[in-house]
Design a protein around this motif. Structure first.
Motif, PDB file in Angstrom:
ATOM      1  N   GLY A   1     -11.296   9.886  -6.797  1.00 59.84           N
ATOM      2  CA  GLY A   1     -10.985   9.303  -5.485  1.00 59.84           C
ATOM      3  C   GLY A   1     -10.898   7.786  -5.542  1.00 59.84           C
ATOM      4  N   GLY A   2     -11.837   7.173  -6.263  1.00 60.62           N
ATOM      5  CA  GLY A   2     -11.807   5.709  -6.413  1.00 60.62           C
ATOM      6  C   GLY A   2     -10.616   5.276  -7.257  1.00 60.62           C
ATOM      7  N   PHE A   3     -10.321   6.056  -8.297  1.00 59.56           N
ATOM      8  CA  PHE A   3      -9.212   5.747  -9.206  1.00 59.56           C
ATOM      9  C   PHE A   3      -7.883   5.767  -8.446  1.00 59.56           C
ATOM     10  N   ILE A   4      -7.600   6.874  -7.763  1.00 62.02           N
ATOM     11  CA  ILE A   4      -6.301   6.991  -7.077  1.00 62.02           C
ATOM     12  C   ILE A   4      -6.283   6.094  -5.833  1.00 62.02           C
ATOM     13  N   GLY A   5      -7.448   5.924  -5.194  1.00 60.72           N
ATOM     14  CA  GLY A   5      -7.517   5.069  -4.002  1.00 60.72           C
ATOM     15  C   GLY A   5      -7.111   3.642  -4.340  1.00 60.72           C
ATOM     16  N   HIS A   6      -7.632   3.122  -5.447  1.00 63.36           N
ATOM     17  CA  HIS A   6      -7.301   1.751  -5.832  1.00 63.36           C
ATOM     18  C   HIS A   6      -5.817   1.640  -6.208  1.00 63.36           C
ATOM     19  N   ILE A   7      -5.297   2.641  -6.904  1.00 63.52           N
ATOM     20  CA  ILE A   7      -3.874   2.626  -7.301  1.00 63.52           C
ATOM     21  C   ILE A   7      -2.988   2.636  -6.053  1.00 63.52           C
ATOM     22  N   ALA A   8      -3.343   3.466  -5.069  1.00 63.07           N
ATOM     23  CA  ALA A   8      -2.539   3.531  -3.832  1.00 63.07           C
ATOM     24  C   ALA A   8      -2.642   2.216  -3.057  1.00 63.07           C
ATOM     25  N   ARG A   9      -3.845   1.645  -3.023  1.00 61.76           N
ATOM     26  CA  ARG A   9      -4.040   0.370  -2.316  1.00 61.76           C
ATOM     27  C   ARG A   9      -3.184  -0.724  -2.947  1.00 61.76           C
ATOM     28  N   LYS A  10      -3.145  -0.753  -4.295  1.00 63.65           N
ATOM     29  CA  LYS A  10      -2.369  -1.781  -5.006  1.00 63.65           C
ATOM     30  C   LYS A  10      -0.888  -1.429  -5.075  1.00 63.65           C
ATOM     31  N   ASP A  11      -0.571  -0.174  -4.826  1.00 61.39           N
ATOM     32  CA  ASP A  11       0.797   0.336  -4.945  1.00 61.39           C
ATOM     33  C   ASP A  11       1.390  -0.057  -6.301  1.00 61.39           C
ATOM     34  N   SER A  12       0.629   0.221  -7.352  1.00 61.87           N
ATOM     35  CA  SER A  12       1.063  -0.171  -8.701  1.00 61.87           C
ATOM     36  C   SER A  12       0.516   0.831  -9.716  1.00 61.87           C
TER      37      SER A  12
ATOM     38  N   MET B   1       0.831  -1.197   0.000  1.00 64.08           N
ATOM     39  CA  MET B   1       0.000   0.000   0.000  1.00 64.08           C
ATOM     40  C   MET B   1       0.875   1.260   0.000  1.00 64.08           C
ATOM     41  N   GLY B   2       0.532   2.246  -0.807  1.00 65.80           N
ATOM     42  CA  GLY B   2       1.338   3.474  -0.850  1.00 65.80           C
ATOM     43  C   GLY B   2       0.641   4.617  -0.122  1.00 65.80           C
ATOM     44  N   ASN B   3       1.452   5.567   0.360  1.00 62.64           N
ATOM     45  CA  ASN B   3       0.867   6.750   1.016  1.00 62.64           C
ATOM     46  C   ASN B   3       0.146   7.607  -0.008  1.00 62.64           C
ATOM     47  N   LEU B   4      -0.982   8.161   0.406  1.00 65.75           N
ATOM     48  CA  LEU B   4      -1.797   8.947  -0.526  1.00 65.75           C
ATOM     49  C   LEU B   4      -2.064  10.339   0.030  1.00 65.75           C
ATOM     50  N   LEU B   5      -1.652  11.322  -0.738  1.00 65.98           N
ATOM     51  CA  LEU B   5      -1.890  12.723  -0.378  1.00 65.98           C
ATOM     52  C   LEU B   5      -2.804  13.343  -1.426  1.00 65.98           C
ATOM     53  N   THR B   6      -3.810  14.067  -0.961  1.00 63.11           N
ATOM     54  CA  THR B   6      -4.681  14.746  -1.916  1.00 63.11           C
ATOM     55  C   THR B   6      -4.868  16.210  -1.529  1.00 63.11           C
ATOM     56  N   VAL B   7      -5.058  17.033  -2.540  1.00 64.48           N
ATOM     57  CA  VAL B   7      -5.335  18.450  -2.321  1.00 64.48           C
ATOM     58  C   VAL B   7      -6.566  18.786  -3.148  1.00 64.48           C
ATOM     59  N   GLY B   8      -7.384  19.676  -2.659  1.00 66.27           N
ATOM     60  CA  GLY B   8      -8.585  20.049  -3.417  1.00 66.27           C
ATOM     61  C   GLY B   8      -9.476  20.918  -2.552  1.00 66.27           C
ATOM     62  N   SER B   9     -10.458  21.533  -3.184  1.00 70.77           N
ATOM     63  CA  SER B   9     -11.351  22.420  -2.437  1.00 70.77           C
ATOM     64  C   SER B   9     -12.177  21.646  -1.415  1.00 70.77           C
ATOM     65  N   VAL B  10     -12.391  22.286  -0.263  1.00 70.38           N
ATOM     66  CA  VAL B  10     -13.352  21.787   0.736  1.00 70.38           C
ATOM     67  C   VAL B  10     -14.339  22.946   0.870  1.00 70.38           C
ATOM     68  N   ALA B  11     -15.594  22.695   0.600  1.00 72.16           N
ATOM     69  CA  ALA B  11     -16.475  23.810   0.249  1.00 72.16           C
ATOM     70  C   ALA B  11     -17.885  23.683   0.805  1.00 72.16           C
TER      71      ALA B  11
END
Ligand code: AMP
Length: 302
Positions: A242-253, A1-11
């Motif tokens: 979120g689902g796209f990057i979440g799955h990539i981070a979970r698989k670390d691939s 599993m890879g570390n995941l950082l996200t940035v974006g508006s909270v509104a």
């Protein structure tokens, strides 16, 4: 599993659809992305900014969902980012009625020390200058940098936008915005032009017509689930991301296989999002529900 950082508006969002209106509800790209990604990888580290009007219970809910909010600044002298949008009978198109940048207008992102070991960076929708600052403020280049944007930034901040696009690996964009960005009608040509701007990988979202992945010369398509109820499409694009990057981070691939699966997970999560107003559709989902939705997607094309 890879570390995941996200940035974006909270509104705060005010949304009107043919089914009703909701005023000043929790929204923002960073909110949708991090809430969704938290089903795949906990914690999701979030960098954002809110104002003095922001509700503590919303921040508490995000923390409870598995989001590390130590990178979310709270400004006491300004209001939160506010966006108002209206959908008509064709829910693929919407009008932005109002965008009040407020705290986002002066946002100077601070990356907490604990976030600096970042493997996967998801640059959600907000000012391209801030997206670039986040890249610059990380001590080393993440394994994958994914970026989303929208027409607001394409229309008025093209130079800043092109700088960030030149520094990311994946651009996620919807079809209208891909055409606006490149001036090309054909999405294949548009994806090729985006490749030439920097990103090797391009995801083009087509609303109820699914999404295309252009991966180093290979193309993959995932349909959208034909749904009985599309209540509110707001945040569907961010939820997909979120689902796209979440799955990539979970698989670390970052392989083509993983990205194809990530397209399916992104689409499955987006299908939950549109069924209810605001973030409601993506809250309190079980892993079983998510896997069942993914199975529905597989059965659509097999
Ligand atoms: P989506 O429907 O996926 O395009 O995302 C909608 C979300 O994006 C809403 O919750 C808004 O708060 C947020 N949003 C709208 N305009 C902007 C903007 N210019 N910058 C950052 N976030 C925005």
């Amino acid at each position: 599993m890879g570390n995941l950082l996200t940035v974006g508006s909270v509104a705060f969002d005010t949304i009107e659809t043919p089914f009703g209106k909701a005023e000043r509800i929790l929204g923002g790209a960073g909110t949708y992305i991090s809430l969704t990604a938290s089903y795949f990888r906990k914690p999701v580290q979030l960098v954002s900014v809110v104002g003095n009007d922001f509700r503590q219970r919303d921040l508490a809910m995000m923390e409870e969902a598995g989001i590390d909010i130590s990178g979310v600044q709270q400004k006491t002298d300004e209001k939160s980012f506010f966006w108002a949008g209206k959908y008509f009978n064709d829910m693929n198109h919407r009008d932005t009625l109002e965008t009040q940048l407020n705290v986002l207008g002066t946002f100077d992102p601070v990356i907490p020390e604990s976030y600096k070991d970042c493997d996967y960076l998801m640059l959600g929708n907000l000012s391209p200058a801030v997206q670039q600052q986040v890249i610059d403020r990380l001590p080393s280049r993440p394994k994958l940098v994914v970026m989303d944007t929208m027409n607001f930034w394409i229309s008025s901040f093209m130079d800043d936008l092109k700088t960030v696009i030149g520094n990311v690996d994946v651009l996620i964009i919807n079809e209208e915005e891909a055409r606006q960005l490149t001036g090309q009608y054909s999405l294949v040509v548009a994806a090729r032009e985006i490749n030439a701007m920097g990103p090797n990988i391009v995801v083009i979202k087509k609303g109820e017509h699914g999404a295309l992945l252009f991966y180093h010369g290979q193309i993959f398509f995932v349909p959208a689930l034909p749904l009985e109820v599309v209540f509110d499409p707001t945040g569907a694009g961010d939820t997909f991301a979120g689902g796209f990057i979440g799955h990539i981070a979970r698989k670390d691939s970052t392989s083509f296989e993983t990205m194809k699966e990530a397209m399916v997970y992104g689409s499955a999560m987006a299908s939950f999002c549109v069924e209810k107003f605001g973030v409601e559709g993506i809250l309190n989902r079980s892993n079983e529900e998510i896997e069942n939705r993914v199975k529905l997607f597989r059965s659509l094309v097999q």
